[in-house]
Design an enzyme around this catalytic site. Structure first.
Site, PDB file in Angstrom:
ATOM      1  N   PHE A  34       0.861  -1.189   0.000  1.00  0.00           N
ATOM      2  CA  PHE A  34       0.000   0.000   0.000  1.00  0.00           C
ATOM      3  C   PHE A  34       0.902   1.245   0.000  1.00  0.00           C
ATOM      4  CE2 PHE A  34      -3.315   2.866   1.080  1.00  0.00           C
ATOM      5  CZ  PHE A  34      -4.538   2.199   0.942  1.00  0.00           C
TER       6      PHE A  34
ATOM      7  N   GLU B 107      -1.309  -5.419   8.064  1.00  0.00           N
ATOM      8  CA  GLU B 107      -0.863  -6.817   7.990  1.00  0.00           C
ATOM      9  C   GLU B 107       0.570  -6.979   8.502  1.00  0.00           C
ATOM     10  OE1 GLU B 107      -2.760  -5.502   5.230  1.00  0.00           O
ATOM     11  OE2 GLU B 107      -4.386  -6.490   6.303  1.00  0.00           O
TER      12      GLU B 107
ATOM     13  N   VAL C  37       1.239   5.289   5.911  1.00  0.00           N
ATOM     14  CA  VAL C  37      -0.181   5.564   6.130  1.00  0.00           C
ATOM     15  C   VAL C  37      -0.390   7.065   5.941  1.00  0.00           C
ATOM     16  CG1 VAL C  37      -2.147   5.164   7.644  1.00  0.00           C
ATOM     17  CG2 VAL C  37      -0.108   3.727   7.868  1.00  0.00           C
ATOM     18  N   ILE C  38      -1.204   7.406   4.952  1.00  0.00           N
ATOM     19  CA  ILE C  38      -1.438   8.823   4.642  1.00  0.00           C
ATOM     20  C   ILE C  38      -2.881   9.161   4.973  1.00  0.00           C
ATOM     21  CG2 ILE C  38      -1.408  10.599   2.844  1.00  0.00           C
ATOM     22  CD1 ILE C  38       0.684   8.873   1.365  1.00  0.00           C
TER      23      ILE C  38
ATOM     24  N   THR D 182     -11.348   9.613   5.665  1.00  0.00           N
ATOM     25  CA  THR D 182     -12.116   8.751   6.567  1.00  0.00           C
ATOM     26  C   THR D 182     -11.324   8.418   7.830  1.00  0.00           C
ATOM     27  OG1 THR D 182     -11.275   6.659   5.727  1.00  0.00           O
ATOM     28  CG2 THR D 182     -13.114   7.654   4.523  1.00  0.00           C
TER      29      THR D 182
ATOM     30  N   HIS E  80     -10.546   5.597   8.743  1.00  0.00           N
ATOM     31  CA  HIS E  80      -9.715   4.411   8.538  1.00  0.00           C
ATOM     32  C   HIS E  80      -8.240   4.707   8.817  1.00  0.00           C
ATOM     33  CE1 HIS E  80      -9.264   0.322   7.313  1.00  0.00           C
ATOM     34  NE2 HIS E  80      -8.449   0.600   6.322  1.00  0.00           N
TER      35      HIS E  80
ATOM     36  N   ARG F 191      10.024  12.213   3.713  1.00  0.00           N
ATOM     37  CA  ARG F 191      10.641  11.258   4.648  1.00  0.00           C
ATOM     38  C   ARG F 191      11.082   9.962   3.967  1.00  0.00           C
ATOM     39  NH1 ARG F 191       7.650  14.821   6.668  1.00  0.00           N
ATOM     40  NH2 ARG F 191       7.897  15.579   8.797  1.00  0.00           N
TER      41      ARG F 191
HETATM   42  N1  INI Z   1      -2.729   0.590   4.456  1.00  0.00           N
HETATM   43  C1  INI Z   1      -1.570   1.290   4.456  1.00  0.00           C
HETATM   44  O1  INI Z   1      -0.494   0.683   4.519  1.00  0.00           O
HETATM   45  N2  INI Z   1      -1.589   2.641   4.361  1.00  0.00           N
HETATM   46  C2  INI Z   1      -2.743   3.351   4.308  1.00  0.00           C
HETATM   47  O2  INI Z   1      -2.694   4.602   4.215  1.00  0.00           O
HETATM   48  C3  INI Z   1      -3.968   2.647   4.336  1.00  0.00           C
HETATM   49  N3  INI Z   1      -5.223   3.373   4.264  1.00  0.00           N
HETATM   50  O3  INI Z   1      -5.215   4.594   4.392  1.00  0.00           O
HETATM   51  O4  INI Z   1      -6.270   2.776   4.130  1.00  0.00           O
HETATM   52  C4  INI Z   1      -3.937   1.232   4.406  1.00  0.00           C
HETATM   53  N4  INI Z   1      -5.047   0.513   4.422  1.00  0.00           N
HETATM   54  C5  INI Z   1      -5.058  -0.918   4.177  1.00  0.00           C
HETATM   55  C6  INI Z   1      -4.822  -1.727   5.426  1.00  0.00           C
HETATM   56  O5  INI Z   1      -3.476  -1.655   5.854  1.00  0.00           O
HETATM   57  C7  INI Z   1      -5.139  -3.204   5.176  1.00  0.00           C
HETATM   58  O6  INI Z   1      -4.278  -3.701   4.169  1.00  0.00           O
HETATM   59  C8  INI Z   1      -6.589  -3.433   4.738  1.00  0.00           C
HETATM   60  O7  INI Z   1      -7.456  -2.778   5.639  1.00  0.00           O
HETATM   61  C9  INI Z   1      -6.899  -4.952   4.732  1.00  0.00           C
HETATM   62  O8  INI Z   1      -6.744  -5.480   6.032  1.00  0.00           O
END
Ligand code: INI
Length: 153
Positions: free
Chosen positions: A22, A58, A81-82, A86, A88, A127
């Site tokens: 991701f 994960e 993670v940005i 939401t 999330h 970064r």
């Molecule tokens: N995963 C990330 O590594 N970075 C993110 O910014 C992110 N956002 O924003 O949703 C993200 N979501 C996915 C998450 O890590 C899981 O892979 C997914 O929820 C399945 O479990």
């Protein structure tokens, strides 16, 4: 007075990098910085393992599984993670960090958090090898130093 300081010698350190796909445009440069730092600290490429996972959420389970292995000294988590529109973001940022901390305390091995949590893409880019250095490289240095301190305990 007894003062303990860890050195930054990576020779012989069996290191696992767990990296999320991701936001791969950020995690790839973090990985490059991490590998570069490990090699510049004297680490042997044969002692380095890179494991890809889907997202930051994960990372903790896989990091823990590797930390439990006898032939692994330390693990570094690399992710990004940005903040989005939401809630999330909060879940992914908080749960990945607390999962890593728990995994490290449970296994007794260094599991270093190199997961960026930023408000913007620009902050993440800064970064990941530009204006603000490379947090992947910093995380590897922290892992080696922590391991050297922990080995003395
Ligand atoms: N995963 C990330 O590594 N970075 C993110 O910014 C992110 N956002 O924003 O949703 C993200 N979501 C996915 C998450 O890590 C899981 O892979 C997914 O929820 C399945 O479990």
């Amino acid at each position: 007075m007894k003062e303990i300081k860890g050195n930054l010698k990576a020779k012989g350190v069996k290191l696992v990098l767990v990296v999320s796909r991701f936001n791969e445009f950020i995690t790839k440069p973090l990985l490059e910085g991490a590998v570069d730092a490990y090699e510049r600290l004297g680490g042997d490429p044969d002692d380095l393992t890179v494991v890809w996972v889907p997202g930051a959420l994960e990372i903790p389970l896989v990091a823990k599984k590797y930390a439990e292995k006898n032939d692994v000294d330390a693990v570094v988590a690399l992710g990004c993670v940005i903040r989005g529109a939401t809630y999330h973001f909060e879940i992914v940022a908080t749960q990945s960090a607390s999962g890593l901390m728990k995994a490290s305390l449970d296994t007794g091995k260094p599991i270093v958090n190199g997961i960026l949590t930023t408000d913007t893409i620009e902050q993440a880019t800064e970064r990941a090898g530009t204006k603000a250095g490379n947090k992947g490289a910093d995380a590897v240095m922290a892992a080696v130093e922590l391991l050297r301190v922990a080995l003395r305990l």
